[in-house]
Design a protein around this motif. Structure first.
Motif, PDB file in Angstrom:
ATOM      1  N   LYS A 188      -2.750   0.035  -6.985  1.00 31.77           N
ATOM      2  CA  LYS A 188      -3.573  -0.534  -5.031  1.00 31.77           C
ATOM      3  C   LYS A 188      -3.997   1.188  -4.191  1.00 31.77           C
ATOM      4  CE  LYS A 188      -0.872  -4.386  -4.133  1.00 31.77           C
ATOM      5  NZ  LYS A 188       0.420  -5.092  -2.845  1.00 31.77           N
ATOM      6  N   GLU A 217      -7.031  -3.885  -2.756  1.00 32.93           N
ATOM      7  CA  GLU A 217      -5.764  -4.422  -2.332  1.00 32.93           C
ATOM      8  C   GLU A 217      -5.059  -5.879  -3.429  1.00 32.93           C
ATOM      9  OE1 GLU A 217      -3.792  -3.749   0.591  1.00 32.93           O
ATOM     10  OE2 GLU A 217      -5.042  -1.831   0.652  1.00 32.93           O
ATOM     11  N   THR A 218      -5.865  -6.030  -3.890  1.00 33.68           N
ATOM     12  CA  THR A 218      -5.725  -7.512  -4.927  1.00 33.68           C
ATOM     13  C   THR A 218      -6.040  -6.905  -6.101  1.00 33.68           C
ATOM     14  OG1 THR A 218      -7.626  -8.161  -5.333  1.00 33.68           O
ATOM     15  CG2 THR A 218      -6.882  -8.818  -3.424  1.00 33.68           C
TER      16      THR A 218
END
Length: 244
Positions: free
Chosen positions: A217, A223-224
């Motif tokens: 990350k 974030e994903t």
């Protein structure tokens, strides 16, 4: 002596006008760390000739600003400059000193793709590597990424005791390259023909116990997993999601 240019400057400290020694007076030619490399003394060592020569980080920064041509020449010719005995006692002092190199763009840790877990201490100043306690092997900074710095600054706030290690070693990449070609020509030919592949294992969370413990990350600024895959594909990375 490496330089013939003599830069003299002056500055005010409180209400008294003092004159800073010339640049030549700061040059040290007999430091124990210095070595002769291809006829050049490495590193260039600069030290205030007296404790009264420089009393604050702002004065150290002013010294850099007024002697940039000579300092930059030293870095270009020798590859490294050691500033010893300069009044840099806090991360904020170091940050003030680094800012004296006007015109250079920052490659912040947040934007970088360094493997290391680092803690920010002041503005652009961060720790070297939270997970590395046994010393660092020689390496090019962020060689495994498309982003790398042209210059790296280090500051020692707590010198190691004699015999305890703790020094920051430097080495000429040109000399290492030539020595590798001499000792291992077949290996070097394979490297030059096929290139080098880096493999990293990164989890979703930072792991400060590891020398390369930065999370995917943080490393890819995603974030994903979906966002991370887009960035990895765009950067030409091969990847495989593991379990755990």
């Amino acid at each position: 002596i490496l330089f013939s240019t003599d830069y003299s400057t002056h500055f005010r400290r409180d209400t008294n006008l003092l004159f800073m020694p010339s640049f030549q007076d700061f040059i040290v030619t007999d430091a124990p760390e210095q070595r002769q490399v291809a006829g050049v003394t490495v590193p260039v060592v600069l030290t205030p000739p007296t404790t009264a020569s420089m009393g604050s980080a702002s004065e150290a920064a002013q010294f850099v600003k007024e002697n940039r041509p000579a300092i930059d020449n030293a870095m270009n010719e020798c590859g490294a400059v050691l500033f010893r005995g300069f009044p840099l006692d806090t991360p904020e002092d170091f940050d003030t000193f680094v800012q004296a190199w006007e015109g250079w763009k920052d490659l912040s840790y947040d934007k970088s793709m360094s493997f290391a877990v680092r803690h920010k201490m002041s503005n652009r100043i961060c720790t070297t590597n939270e997970g590395k306690s046994g010393g660092l092997v020689f390496h090019h900074e962020q060689a495994q990424t498309p982003l790398w710095p042209s210059h790296v600054f280090f500051c020692c706030l707590l010198p190691a005791k004699p015999g305890d290690g703790g020094a920051t070693g430097i080495v000429s990449s040109d000399l290492v390259y030539e020595e590798l070609k001499r000792r291992h020509p077949d290996f070097m030919e394979k490297c030059e023909t096929h290139g080098v592949r880096y493999t990293i294992y990164a989890g979703p969370e930072q792991d400060a116990t590891k020398g390369a413990g930065r999370s995917w990350k943080s490393f890819f600024h995603a974030e994903t997993m979906e966002e991370c895959e887009v960035k990895m594909k765009a950067g030409g990375w091969d990847f495989e999601w593991g379990v755990g």
